[in-house]
Scaffold this motif. Structure first.
Motif: not given
Length: 471
Positions: A411-418, A433-436, A441-442
């Protein structure tokens, strides 16, 4: 001398996709191929290897279910598996691929193509003739890679297997030595052990699959050993000889004897005999490109390289992705249309750098996209790894008795995205593919809370990862 808008050298999946996109953009395209149309993936890599591996996975999964395991009373039928493999390679004939290519309006030129100066490709034809193709707009090199063998004295006389022989062998060797710890080595050790070979796998380093999360390699090592593979780490081969069987001399002084030996020790770009010197590039090295596919260091915006040959992401699906994008770029530049070169734009292969998915079809499977925790940390990102044991998901416990596996989200802690996601376990390839999509899509984690997984499926691990992150 023949003239086309675009000349593509290499008719593998990458070249086919690039040619089709350029032609869809209104350009005439010639495709040069020295072997089989369809390339490495269709005949000596993706398709035959997965055809060998799928029966092994099905048998292993049946053995992990009460009621099913009692019905499984014997080993794989190796002859039937090999026959099925042969069907997926079309018995190493490319008639169907040629029919598609011709039906798409592309022109196939058989022979070995070499660059012959700017916008020129000289083709040595199968009958010994020479044909020169010129391109009005672009030449695209899509020649892929070849197996890299170590410089061991006498190796040629040993007649070692590479990935080609490992995926096309007509018989099951009683004993197989596999040298390497990467994807090809692990998959082929899995396949041939399931088909009945006694397999010893020699790994120079201390772990398997060094480009994925360390725990993934640990799970795969456990799976290989459970299947009966003699897995040895910290072992290098210093000599080889064949006197009927093959004898490998090891750095510690011991030896290994096998009927065949597979060296799965890397790949090298297929650029050694491509005429790169005629346009100022060094032969034998990857062709460096920018994000639109243009070769760096070649003036004039005409030379492109797509797929494994450029070294960006050595995977068939990434090569096809590049082919779609770069073929469209060629058509757009030829028509004078503006390019969209912002990140994730129509004209750039952004996923090569941020969201490369890969599946390793071992038992258990490994499925990963994006950077590992170590890679993300090395890039200077503020990240957190969120782990969850897959066996604790209801759907996984239904999938197999005693299901073992793990999921990790970076997890990107600054943006809270994967940034990245890794799954290890039976059947996890279909989770990837769900993870992709989430990584590409961030998608904010706050929005992922509203993506409700069906119950009871293994995909419920997504909810468990989010719960673990929130605490």
């Amino acid at each position: 001398m023949d003239e086309f808008d675009v000349v593509v050298v290499g008719a593998g999946p990458t070249g086919e996709n690039l040619a089709e996109r350029a032609h869809a953009g209104g350009l005439s395209v010639a495709v040069v191929e020295s072997e089989l149309v369809g390339g490495e993936c269709s005949y000596w890599a993706c398709m035959p290897s997965k055809a060998l591996l799928r029966p092994a996975a099905a048998l292993a999964e049946a053995g992990r279910l009460a009621g099913a395991r009692e019905a499984v009373t014997g080993p794989l039928d190796a002859e039937a598996v090999l026959r099925r493999r042969d069907e997926f390679t079309s018995h190493w004939k490319d008639d169907g691929q040629v029919e598609w290519l011709n039906g798409s309006g592309l022109v196939l030129v058989r022979g070995h193509g070499r660059l012959d100066g700017p916008k020129r490709v000289a083709v040595q034809t199968p009958d010994g003739g020479r044909r020169v193709l010129t391109a009005r707009h672009a030449v695209a090199v899509c020649t892929g890679t070849r197996a890299a063998l170590p410089g061991l004295p006498g190796l040629d006389e040993v007649r070692p297997w590479t990935s080609r022989e490992a995926t096309s062998s007509e018989r099951v060797p009683p004993r197989l030595a596999v040298v390497g710890g990467g994807v090809v080595a692990c998959e082929m050790a899995t396949a041939w052990r399931a088909l009945g070979s006694e397999v010893v796998q020699l790994v120079r380093g201390s772990r398997l699959l060094p480009r994925v999360e360390p725990f993934a390699g640990e799970f795969v090592a456990e799976g290989l050993r459970a299947a009966g593979v003699d897995l040895r780490f910290g072992t290098s081969v210093t000599g080889v000889r064949r006197d009927g069987p093959v004898t490998l001399t090891l750095d510690g002084g011991g030896t290994v004897t096998a009927d065949e030996v597979l060296f799965a020790t890397g790949r090298t770009p297929a650029t050694g005999d491509l005429g790169l010197d005629t346009v100022g590039l060094a032969p034998g090295r990857p062709i460096q490109v920018d994000s639109t596919g243009l070769a760096v260091g070649v003036p004039g915006e005409w030379l492109y390289a797509a797929g494994d040959v450029n070294g960006r992401a050595l995977l068939t699906h990434q090569g096809k992705y590049q082919g779609r994008i770069f073929g469209t770029v060629i058509a757009d530049r030829a028509a004078g249309r503006p390019l969209d070169t912002a990140a994730w734009g129509r004209s750039v292969a952004t996923a090569d750098e941020r969201a490369v998915p890969q599946v390793v079809f071992t038992d258990p499977e490994v499925a990963a996209v994006g950077p590992t925790l170590e890679e993300a940390t090395r890039e200077g990102r503020r990240v957190r790894a969120v782990d969850y044991e897959l066996g604790n998901v209801s759907g996984a416990s239904l999938y197999a008795d005693g299901y073992q596996g793990r999921a990790r989200a970076v997890v990107d802690l600054d943006r809270e995205t994967l940034l990245g996601v890794t799954f290890v376990g039976a059947g996890v390839a279909e989770l990837l593919h769900s993870a992709t999509v989430a990584v590409t899509a961030e998608v904010p984690l706050s929005r992922l809370w509203h993506a409700v997984p069906s119950y009871p499926t293994v995909s419920e691990v997504w909810l468990r990862l989010l719960e673990t992150y929130r605490g």
